[in-house]
Design an enzyme around this catalytic site. Structure first.
Site, mmCIF file in Angstrom:
data_model
loop_
_atom_site.group_PDB
_atom_site.id
_atom_site.type_symbol
_atom_site.label_atom_id
_atom_site.label_comp_id
_atom_site.label_asym_id
_atom_site.label_seq_id
_atom_site.Cartn_x
_atom_site.Cartn_y
_atom_site.Cartn_z
ATOM 1 N N LYS A 1 54.724 25.408 34.601
ATOM 2 C CA LYS A 1 54.793 24.277 33.668
ATOM 3 C C LYS A 1 56.237 24.114 33.236
ATOM 4 O O LYS A 1 56.803 24.968 32.563
ATOM 5 C CB LYS A 1 53.891 24.508 32.461
ATOM 6 C CG LYS A 1 53.896 23.347 31.474
ATOM 7 C CD LYS A 1 52.944 23.609 30.320
ATOM 8 C CE LYS A 1 52.943 22.467 29.321
ATOM 9 N NZ LYS A 1 52.025 22.722 28.182
ATOM 10 N N LYS B 1 52.811 21.581 36.779
ATOM 11 C CA LYS B 1 52.901 20.463 35.854
ATOM 12 C C LYS B 1 54.357 20.241 35.476
ATOM 13 O O LYS B 1 55.026 21.198 35.098
ATOM 14 C CB LYS B 1 52.074 20.776 34.586
ATOM 15 C CG LYS B 1 52.072 19.662 33.551
ATOM 16 C CD LYS B 1 51.277 20.063 32.323
ATOM 17 C CE LYS B 1 51.246 18.935 31.301
ATOM 18 N NZ LYS B 1 50.534 19.318 30.061
#
Length: 324
Positions: A195, A248
């Site tokens: 992330k 992400k």
């Protein structure tokens, strides 16, 4: 093979040929729909920076989940907006928290729909960070127990899978341990393993009211310039017990999706985040692009890069196109 002996256009001449040799097929089964649950009743509140997306009260989120189920989308992910916040984000792991209530209601009405919950503290803390704050330092180890308690509370409410998004070191092992200790060893973990600290999250922070009140998240989310680090993060989470590895954002990090797909032997998910969604919607509104075609091209690219699951706010729109 070289021209004129090899003519690639031969297999591009008809729609039938193009379909026959298509390497990547985007299906409804690839999609996961994120939804925002909010305290209250009969609420369907538009999110200005994410046209077509809403914050839902528990009774209304069930209706939206039903649309996903009837479209053939196999899973949703629930995020919560609590009624109050505090330094330790206690509403994240409260038995009567907003996510816990939404999970119970959705599972009661739609037991066959797979329900994933986001496990983090940023929506629940008054400082907006994803962990316990000491001074201006996010205390990694003090946060782990709170994340584990949050995950356990979601599972007790009926969640089928938990997805820690906080990026604290060691949280997957902590969550795996508490779930196993409480006889939930069958519950999988989808880890936000890679992330990045991305500018693409802006609309989400409005949607979830989760912007940090001081500083930023660079001390725990990944530097966008790094690639090898993502492999280390994914490998560490796999070793700690993650069942699915997530990248992400998705579109600016297709190379990371591809690398993790090649190097980590676990299913890979990618999050087509709020900023990616909002940019397409804005360009479509201005008449600069065909929004539906750009949406489908984007989702196909994410799958082509190696993602077996795509979390996307486009899920319902894409499912309608695929189904028809």
């Amino acid at each position: 093979m070289l021209f004129p002996d090899y003519r690639p256009r031969r297999l591009r001449q008809t729609d039938a040929f193009r379909r026959m040799i298509r390497e990547t097929q985007l299906g409804v089964d690839d999609l996961i729909l994120p939804l925002f649950a909010k305290e209250g009743k009969d609420i369907k509140e538009p999110i200005p920076s994410m046209p077509g997306q809403f914050r839902f009260s528990v009774n209304k989120i069930v209706d939206e989940a039903k649309k996903a189920y009837e479209s053939g989308i196999p899973a949703i992910m629930v995020f919560g907006l609590p009624d109050k916040k505090d330094p330790l984000g206690t509403r994240a792991y409260a038995k009567d928290g907003i996510v816990q209530k939404a999970v119970k209601e959705i599972k009661n009405k739609l037991p066959e729909l797979a329900l994933i919950t986001d496990v983090c503290l940023c929506q629940y803390t008054d400082h907006g960070h994803c962990g316990v704050v000491e001074g201006h330092i996010i205390d990694n180890d003090a946060t782990l127990d709170l994340l584990a308690r949050t995950a356990l509370s979601h599972v007790k409410a009926g969640a089928d899978m938990v997805a820690p998004s906080d990026m604290m070191d060691g949280r997957v092992a902590e969550i795996r341990g508490i779930l196993d200790d409480n006889n939930f060893s069958n519950i999988p973990i989808m880890s936000y393993a890679a992330k990045y600290c991305s500018a693409y999250y802006g609309p989400f922070r409005e949607a979830a009211d989760s912007a940090p009140q001081f500083g930023d998240r660079r001390t725990y989310q990944m530097d966008p310039a790094n690639s090898r680090e993502a492999i280390r993060e994914a490998a560490m989470d796999a070793e700690e017990g993650a069942d699915i590895i997530m990248v992400k954002p998705a579109l600016p990090y297709l190379d990371i999706i591809c690398r993790i797909r090649d190097e980590i032997d676990l299913p890979v998910a990618a999050y087509n985040v709020s900023g990616e969604y909002a940019m397409i919607k804005a360009a479509e509104k201005m008449g600069w692009v065909d929004g539906k075609k750009v949406m489908m091209e984007t989702l196909t690219a994410i799958k082509r890069a190696g993602a077996e699951m795509i979390l996307t706010y486009f899920a319902l729109e894409a499912a309608e196109i695929i189904n028809n």
